[in-house]
Design a protein around this motif. Structure first.
Motif, mmCIF file in Angstrom:
data_model
loop_
_atom_site.group_PDB
_atom_site.id
_atom_site.type_symbol
_atom_site.label_atom_id
_atom_site.label_comp_id
_atom_site.label_asym_id
_atom_site.label_seq_id
_atom_site.Cartn_x
_atom_site.Cartn_y
_atom_site.Cartn_z
ATOM 1 N N LYS A 53 0.851 -1.195 0.091
ATOM 2 C CA LYS A 53 -0.167 -0.001 -0.033
ATOM 3 C C LYS A 53 0.920 1.321 0.072
ATOM 4 O O LYS A 53 1.794 1.253 0.786
ATOM 5 C CB LYS A 53 -0.685 0.009 1.327
ATOM 6 C CG LYS A 53 -1.981 0.756 1.225
ATOM 7 C CD LYS A 53 -2.800 0.616 2.604
ATOM 8 C CE LYS A 53 -3.939 1.950 3.167
ATOM 9 N NZ LYS A 53 -4.075 2.145 4.222
ATOM 10 N N ILE A 54 0.630 2.178 -0.960
ATOM 11 C CA ILE A 54 1.513 3.387 -1.170
ATOM 12 C C ILE A 54 1.267 4.360 0.049
ATOM 13 O O ILE A 54 -0.029 4.428 0.550
ATOM 14 C CB ILE A 54 1.329 4.156 -2.270
ATOM 15 C CG1 ILE A 54 1.440 3.488 -3.541
ATOM 16 C CG2 ILE A 54 1.841 5.499 -2.030
ATOM 17 C CD1 ILE A 54 1.018 3.848 -4.759
ATOM 18 N N ASN A 55 2.310 4.653 0.964
ATOM 19 C CA ASN A 55 2.399 5.303 2.240
ATOM 20 C C ASN A 55 2.139 6.888 1.664
ATOM 21 O O ASN A 55 2.868 7.645 1.788
ATOM 22 C CB ASN A 55 3.396 5.299 3.068
ATOM 23 C CG ASN A 55 3.119 5.714 4.443
ATOM 24 O OD1 ASN A 55 2.186 6.466 4.542
ATOM 25 N ND2 ASN A 55 3.965 5.359 5.412
ATOM 26 N N LEU A 56 0.709 7.304 1.665
ATOM 27 C CA LEU A 56 0.465 8.606 1.267
ATOM 28 C C LEU A 56 0.997 9.833 2.227
ATOM 29 O O LEU A 56 1.234 10.900 1.793
ATOM 30 C CB LEU A 56 -0.992 8.808 0.959
ATOM 31 C CG LEU A 56 -1.523 7.977 -0.309
ATOM 32 C CD1 LEU A 56 -2.873 8.184 -0.553
ATOM 33 C CD2 LEU A 56 -0.697 8.549 -1.516
ATOM 34 N N HIS A 57 0.650 9.151 3.764
ATOM 35 C CA HIS A 57 1.171 10.062 4.547
ATOM 36 C C HIS A 57 2.703 10.561 4.353
ATOM 37 O O HIS A 57 3.208 11.546 4.805
ATOM 38 C CB HIS A 57 1.209 9.505 6.135
ATOM 39 C CG HIS A 57 -0.296 8.971 6.211
ATOM 40 N ND1 HIS A 57 -1.215 9.978 6.535
ATOM 41 C CD2 HIS A 57 -0.819 8.076 6.181
ATOM 42 C CE1 HIS A 57 -2.564 9.336 6.852
ATOM 43 N NE2 HIS A 57 -2.127 8.191 6.497
ATOM 44 N N TYR A 59 4.307 14.059 3.762
ATOM 45 C CA TYR A 59 5.131 14.713 4.790
ATOM 46 C C TYR A 59 6.544 14.939 3.926
ATOM 47 O O TYR A 59 7.073 16.122 4.112
ATOM 48 C CB TYR A 59 5.709 13.767 5.976
ATOM 49 C CG TYR A 59 6.859 14.262 6.732
ATOM 50 C CD1 TYR A 59 6.410 15.006 7.664
ATOM 51 C CD2 TYR A 59 8.148 13.868 6.517
ATOM 52 C CE1 TYR A 59 7.297 15.485 8.589
ATOM 53 C CE2 TYR A 59 9.007 14.273 7.417
ATOM 54 C CZ TYR A 59 8.862 15.077 8.515
ATOM 55 O OH TYR A 59 9.750 15.627 9.141
ATOM 56 N N GLY A 116 10.270 6.811 16.870
ATOM 57 C CA GLY A 116 9.592 5.572 16.287
ATOM 58 C C GLY A 116 9.966 5.282 15.084
ATOM 59 O O GLY A 116 9.577 4.250 14.451
ATOM 60 N N TRP A 117 10.472 6.500 14.243
ATOM 61 C CA TRP A 117 10.939 5.958 12.671
ATOM 62 C C TRP A 117 11.916 5.343 12.726
ATOM 63 O O TRP A 117 12.983 5.315 13.464
ATOM 64 C CB TRP A 117 10.865 7.200 12.090
ATOM 65 C CG TRP A 117 9.769 8.059 11.664
ATOM 66 C CD1 TRP A 117 8.782 8.414 12.379
ATOM 67 C CD2 TRP A 117 9.590 8.803 10.347
ATOM 68 N NE1 TRP A 117 7.988 9.121 12.218
ATOM 69 C CE2 TRP A 117 8.374 9.550 10.467
ATOM 70 C CE3 TRP A 117 10.253 8.882 9.245
ATOM 71 C CZ2 TRP A 117 7.525 10.271 9.765
ATOM 72 C CZ3 TRP A 117 9.642 9.848 8.294
ATOM 73 C CH2 TRP A 117 8.230 10.466 8.655
ATOM 74 N N LYS A 118 11.796 4.069 11.866
ATOM 75 C CA LYS A 118 13.110 3.383 11.418
ATOM 76 C C LYS A 118 14.022 4.073 10.541
ATOM 77 O O LYS A 118 13.629 5.006 9.713
ATOM 78 C CB LYS A 118 12.695 2.135 10.963
ATOM 79 C CG LYS A 118 12.040 1.073 11.928
ATOM 80 C CD LYS A 118 11.792 -0.246 11.408
ATOM 81 C CE LYS A 118 10.753 -0.644 10.448
ATOM 82 N NZ LYS A 118 10.402 -1.881 10.018
ATOM 83 N N THR A 119 15.372 3.420 10.508
ATOM 84 C CA THR A 119 16.339 4.160 9.628
ATOM 85 C C THR A 119 15.705 4.211 8.338
ATOM 86 O O THR A 119 15.593 4.979 7.258
ATOM 87 C CB THR A 119 17.499 3.476 9.656
ATOM 88 O OG1 THR A 119 18.010 3.430 10.954
ATOM 89 C CG2 THR A 119 18.522 4.040 8.686
ATOM 90 N N ASP A 120 14.912 2.913 7.781
ATOM 91 C CA ASP A 120 14.322 2.858 6.324
ATOM 92 C C ASP A 120 13.599 3.847 6.065
ATOM 93 O O ASP A 120 13.248 4.268 5.098
ATOM 94 C CB ASP A 120 13.563 1.490 6.505
ATOM 95 C CG ASP A 120 14.442 0.223 6.892
ATOM 96 O OD1 ASP A 120 15.279 0.432 7.389
ATOM 97 O OD2 ASP A 120 13.694 -0.882 6.659
ATOM 98 N N ASP A 121 12.470 4.051 7.339
ATOM 99 C CA ASP A 121 11.575 5.146 7.186
ATOM 100 C C ASP A 121 11.969 6.549 6.670
ATOM 101 O O ASP A 121 11.624 7.166 5.809
ATOM 102 C CB ASP A 121 10.427 5.288 8.475
ATOM 103 C CG ASP A 121 9.876 4.020 8.768
ATOM 104 O OD1 ASP A 121 9.203 3.441 7.921
ATOM 105 O OD2 ASP A 121 9.853 3.632 9.937
#
Lengths: 222, 390
Positions: free
Chosen positions: B3-7, B11, B292-297
């Motif tokens: 699912k494309i993360n539109l948020h 951002y 809580g954001w991962k490095t990937d995020d």
């Protein structure tokens, strides 16, 4: 349950400049407790909070939360742990000043890619709880200190964490706002949240709902 | 299911807009770079295409009379002698030359044809069939027509002969050649009229073009002609291709130098971007990690940010270059390619869509910019969040 076992943390600015922030400390907090870590600036309180939130790793020793060795978690798992279990209220709030209240509060949800309804529901819940609904579209840098702190608290609670960590939460607030914050803590405690507050503000030392006050000095527990 | 993360996209757009001035500057620089590179490639591709078309329509063999290294008139009877060589299909004496139109500052190519002889090029055969060149009449290319009209010669033109007299010739028609480059500066008239303008006797021609039955035999027949006429220069279409290619390569070298300068500027920006983040940018990454954001995020968000800027700039640069080259005909830049020896009058750049060129520009701009956005963020995101936000 949170347990710190034989924790030592040494910050190494360079090879000749080492600072021992924590020196072989042991601590245990039970679920639902409100603990105040007391001590002057540089005593090591914030370092304990960082270790519990897996924002840094101990030089030696172990941090165990609900039987999991948090201090050994790889970076991505540490992030997941923070996202799901920790709500951190920073001393300087650490908000993104050019984003709106709503955008700041929703930041922890973004990586999970929730649907709009979930976002709206969670946002409305915290905005109402901390009485900042009317400011949701305001840019954070234009808010007062008290309002910014409520935004920071809302952001920390949006994921409904079990553990809430607050680092010098009243350092930038006047007495009235500090008492308001204490009310918020009292309310959170009734929801069985584990709350750890690092402070040298005397307002916390006489609160009846505080379970433990632990004094830290030069990286050791007194 | 993915699912494309539109948020996350929202951002990233928000982050771009928060540093509006800086990002507008970077987008403008990349757009300019893509525009310059793309314009250069589009022009060179168009001209290359045009030159190839020209070269393909050149005679198979040309025989010229050389004296002291200079080309002089050749006897027309040489054509009959060449016809006797086995494998030669035809040998046609050509009358042609250049005429400098001083008022406009351009050279015209004058080509003579005899209406009843076989012509050495398709375009001239068509001219011979379509227009009547008997008497004082000529057919001009579209570029020549434009130049003459600009100088009030709508119906005729007065050529100045070598003896100082005038030769008035009517404009009988306008023709399109096999290629744009060729047709633009060409004037076609009867051999008799042209001989008068060039002061050439009727037993003489400028050169002789030779047609060969089997194109494979061109080098062999050329060497036979050389052996028979050691004083003459025998040029094959392969030789001409090489000389055209040399001119083109020399000019594309100038373009290459321009491209290198543009690329150098781009890489300075890239180096500057890749060498580090501002303290605000670092702190923001630290905050995201701490909540809580991962490095990937973080890297995904930076990837989207870099992609939006670089893809937008790439698309804008490409569209601008297409408009500049094919609608406005590349004013300024194309002058580098227009030299006396190849082009004399104006011509339209033909539309050539070269996916390879567009891909090349894409790969030297977009992924490099995205990498330059991601690498410093990755360095910061892999540090302890505590260290970054302190």
């Amino acid at each position: 349950m949170i347990e710190l076992k034989n924790i030592t943390k040494i910050y190494e600015a360079n090879k000749h400049n080492k600072v021992t922030a924590l020196d072989n400390i042991n601590l245990k907090f039970n679920e639902g407790e409100l603990i105040v870590l007391k001590g002057s600036s540089g005593s090591g309180k914030s370092t304990i909070l960082s270790l519990i939130a897996a924002l840094s790793k101990p030089t030696s020793g172990e941090v165990i939360v609900d039987d999991k060795r948090i201090s050994k978690l790889p970076d991505n798992f540490a992030s997941l742990y923070r996202r799901e279990h920790i709500g951190f209220i920073f001393q300087k709030y650490n908000l993104i000043p050019t984003l709106s209240v709503k955008e700041n509060i929703l930041l922890p949800l973004i990586p999970n890619n929730p649907d709009e309804n979930e976002c709206d529901f969670k946002l409305k819940t915290v905005l109402d709880k901390f009485n900042i609904s009317h400011k949701k579209d305001s840019i954070v840098k234009n808010l007062s200190g008290g309002e910014q702190q409520r935004v920071a608290i809302s952001r920390a609670l949006i994921n409904d964490p079990k553990i809430i960590i607050a680092d010098e939460p009243t350092a930038n607030l006047d007495e009235k706002l500090s008492l308001d914050f204490c009310d918020i803590l009292k309310n959170l405690k009734t929801q069985n949240k584990t709350i750890i507050v690092a402070t040298h503000d005397p307002i916390f030392f006489d609160l009846e709902f505080v379970d433990k006050i632990i004094e830290i000095k030069n990286g050791t527990i007194i | 299911m993915f699912k494309i993360n539109l948020h996350l996209i929202e951002y990233a757009i928000n982050t771009i807009l928060r540093s509006k001035t800086k990002n507008i500057f970077i987008t403008t620089i990349i757009t300019l770079l893509v525009f310059l590179l793309s314009s250069i490639f589009l022009i060179s591709n168009s001209i290359k295409y045009e030159l190839n078309q020209t070269v393909d329509s050149l005679p198979q063999i040309i025989v010229q009379n050389l004296k002291g290294g200079k080309s002089y008139d050749i006897k027309t009877k040489v054509a009959n002698e060449i016809l006797e060589i086995a494998g030669v299909a035809d040998a046609i004496p050509r009358v042609w030359g250049y005429y400098y139109f001083q008022k406009a500052g351009v050279n015209f190519s004058l080509i003579g044809i005899d209406q009843y002889e076989m012509k050495y090029k398709n375009s001239l055969t068509k001219v011979a069939q379509s227009f009547n060149l008997e008497g004082e009449s000529m057919v001009v290319g579209t570029g020549v027509q434009k130049t003459l009209q600009n100088n009030y010669y709508d119906k005729y033109f007065n050529f100045i002969k070598p003896d100082g007299g005038f030769k008035k010739i009517d404009i009988g028609g306008v023709f399109d050649g096999d290629t744009q480059l060729e047709s633009n500066d060409v004037i076609v008239m009867s051999n008799d009229n042209l001989r008068e303008i060039l002061d050439m006797r009727s037993s003489r021609a400028t050169d002789i073009v030779v047609k060969v039955n089997n194109p494979e035999e061109i080098p062999m027949i050329a060497s036979k002609i050389k052996a028979k006429y050691p004083n003459m220069r025998v040029v094959t279409n392969e030789d001409l291709k090489i000389s055209y290619a040399n001119i083109f390569d020399y000019k594309s070298g100038i373009f290459l130098a321009l491209s290198l300068i543009a690329l150098f500027t781009f890489f300075i920006i890239i180096y500057d971007k890749a060498s580090g983040l501002s303290s605000e940018e670092k702190k923001e990454i630290g905050i995201l990690k701490s909540i809580g954001w991962k490095t990937d995020d973080v890297l995904k968000e930076k990837f989207i940010e870099g992609s939006i800027i670089s893809l937008f700039a790439y698309m804008a640069g490409i569209i601008l270059s297409f408009v500049f080259v094919y609608i406005f005909q590349a004013p300024g830049i194309r002058l580098i390619f227009e030299g006396f020896s190849v082009l004399k009058t104006t011509f339209e750049l033909p539309f050539v869509f070269d996916m390879q060129t567009l891909s090349l520009i894409f790969f030297i701009t977009v992924p490099i910019y995205i990498a330059a956005t991601i690498v410093p963020s990755w360095r910061t995101a892999t540090l302890d969040a505590d260290e970054v936000i302190r």
